[in-house]
Design an enzyme around this catalytic site. Structure first.
Site, mmCIF file in Angstrom:
data_model
loop_
_atom_site.group_PDB
_atom_site.id
_atom_site.type_symbol
_atom_site.label_atom_id
_atom_site.label_comp_id
_atom_site.label_asym_id
_atom_site.label_seq_id
_atom_site.Cartn_x
_atom_site.Cartn_y
_atom_site.Cartn_z
ATOM 1 C CG MET A 187 -1.892 -1.194 1.175
ATOM 2 S SD MET A 187 -3.399 -0.927 2.097
ATOM 3 C CE MET A 187 -2.774 -0.785 3.744
ATOM 4 N N GLY A 241 11.158 -2.767 5.576
ATOM 5 C CA GLY A 241 10.447 -4.063 5.596
ATOM 6 C C GLY A 241 9.941 -4.413 4.201
ATOM 7 C CG HIS A 242 6.921 -1.982 2.287
ATOM 8 N ND1 HIS A 242 6.839 -0.822 3.013
ATOM 9 C CD2 HIS A 242 5.690 -2.540 2.350
ATOM 10 C CE1 HIS A 242 5.611 -0.675 3.489
ATOM 11 N NE2 HIS A 242 4.896 -1.705 3.100
HETATM 12 P P1 AMP Z 1 1.470 -2.981 3.427
HETATM 13 O O1 AMP Z 1 2.030 -1.909 2.545
HETATM 14 O O2 AMP Z 1 1.384 -2.614 4.865
HETATM 15 O O3 AMP Z 1 0.201 -3.563 2.870
HETATM 16 O O4 AMP Z 1 2.543 -4.165 3.383
HETATM 17 C C1 AMP Z 1 2.951 -4.756 2.182
HETATM 18 C C2 AMP Z 1 3.695 -6.036 2.492
HETATM 19 O O5 AMP Z 1 4.850 -5.725 3.274
HETATM 20 C C3 AMP Z 1 2.857 -7.025 3.302
HETATM 21 O O6 AMP Z 1 3.085 -8.342 2.830
HETATM 22 C C4 AMP Z 1 3.383 -6.830 4.695
HETATM 23 O O7 AMP Z 1 3.220 -7.959 5.529
HETATM 24 C C5 AMP Z 1 4.853 -6.560 4.423
HETATM 25 N N1 AMP Z 1 5.457 -5.864 5.569
HETATM 26 C C6 AMP Z 1 4.936 -4.818 6.268
HETATM 27 N N2 AMP Z 1 5.741 -4.489 7.295
HETATM 28 C C7 AMP Z 1 6.802 -5.347 7.253
HETATM 29 C C8 AMP Z 1 7.971 -5.516 8.063
HETATM 30 N N3 AMP Z 1 8.214 -4.762 9.118
HETATM 31 N N4 AMP Z 1 8.834 -6.509 7.715
HETATM 32 C C9 AMP Z 1 8.601 -7.313 6.650
HETATM 33 N N5 AMP Z 1 7.510 -7.186 5.842
HETATM 34 C C10 AMP Z 1 6.623 -6.225 6.150
#
Ligand code: AMP
Length: 284
Positions: free
Chosen positions: A30, A36-37
């Protein structure tokens, strides 16, 4: 890096790569990127010829409209970060592209217990929204490999389930990547940028509370160890949605642990209006 806004254009681009039998890895996000991403993109670049990433703030998965309105958007920075990480194609669709028939009267997915426990219980409708967007994205991209973060433990389970429900489990391999954390243990999250400075310091208590469970849990009744962790969160000023120990494969809550069952500790709690989630697998 090619930036692609239309599903049709992306499909055409990928069609050619698939004919050449290139492996395609997909990292849906998103936006409001953090390390992390990027760790997911790094994993994808190691295992695939083509890495596709997406940015789409999915309106149907926000059970709280205020959370949707306040979701951070950092598009220019995200584009640079994806490019630097080695993303080949960045897909940035509009709401209209993902939901051509509008966002009401959408398909319902039978998620069973997953939708009644933990995140499912506290965020009604959230996982239906996750399924709607993932169904559409996966049909457009049809990757060989999908990369998800363990940070969203239950979401990983829901996405595996939807892949099965839509009959793509033979085609798509799901890769769950470890949670990246800040130095003080706080799980990286786009929402962390919304924490007030004083709350940012307290925020690391979520991971310390979970770590306390991981390091000190004994066989038998899990109540005392959960109470200790709950107390740590209360003392740091959190409002708690849940703090639970659950079966790592089903998420059925575990009140009595035999020391062998694979379990995970999961928490969701607010500091002011910012909701944080985190989890730690206790044993493997
Ligand atoms: P989001 O943008 O929050 O929808 O996250 C996109 C992807 O990044 C999802 O698969 C999340 O689980 C992963 N994600 C978010 N935060 C982390 C993190 N701290 N470490 C690893 N992956 C993450």
């Amino acid at each position: 890096m090619i930036i692609c806004k239309k599903p049709g254009t992306l499909r055409d681009l990928l069609e050619k790569k698939k004919i050449e039998e290139q492996q395609i890895g997909f990292v849906p996000t998103m936006g409001a990127l953090h390390a992390g991403h990027i760790s997911l993109v790094n994993e994808a670049t190691k295992q695939n010829n083509i890495v596709v990433c997406s940015i789409f703030v999915n309106p149907t998965q926000f059970n709280d409209p205020e959370d949707f309105k306040k979701y951070p958007v950092t598009l220019e920075k995200d584009i640079l970060m994806f490019e630097e990480a080695g993303c080949d194609i960045l897909f940035i669709p509009s709401v209209q592209d993902i939901y051509p028939n509008g966002i009401t009267k959408l398909q319902h997915y039978e998620l069973g217990f997953l939708e009644r426990v933990l995140e499912g219980k506290f965020r009604p409708g959230h996982f239906q929204g996750v399924c709607q967007v993932m169904h559409r994205l996966l049909e457009i991209v049809l990757p060989n490999n999908l990369y998800l973060g363990q940070k969203d433990y239950q979401q990983c389970m829901v996405i595996k389930k939807i892949i099965e429900l839509i009959g793509l489990n033979d085609k798509i391999k799901v890769n769950v990547c470890p949670t990246l954390r800040e130095k003080d243990g706080l799980a990286m999250s786009s929402r962390n940028s919304r924490l007030l400075p004083a709350d940012r310091i307290k925020a690391a208590t979520v991971s310390s509370a979970l770590r306390n469970i991981k390091e000190n849990i004994r066989t038998g009744d899990t109540k005392q160890i959960k109470d200790e962790a709950t107390k740590m969160l209360f003392q740091s000023g959190f409002r708690i949605d849940y703090l639970e120990i659950a079966d790592a494969d089903t998420l059925v809550l575990v009140e009595n642990w035999d020391g062998k069952q694979k379990i995970v500790a999961l928490a969701a709690a607010f500091l002011n209006e910012v909701r944080l989630i985190d989890n730690m697998v206790i044993n493997t």
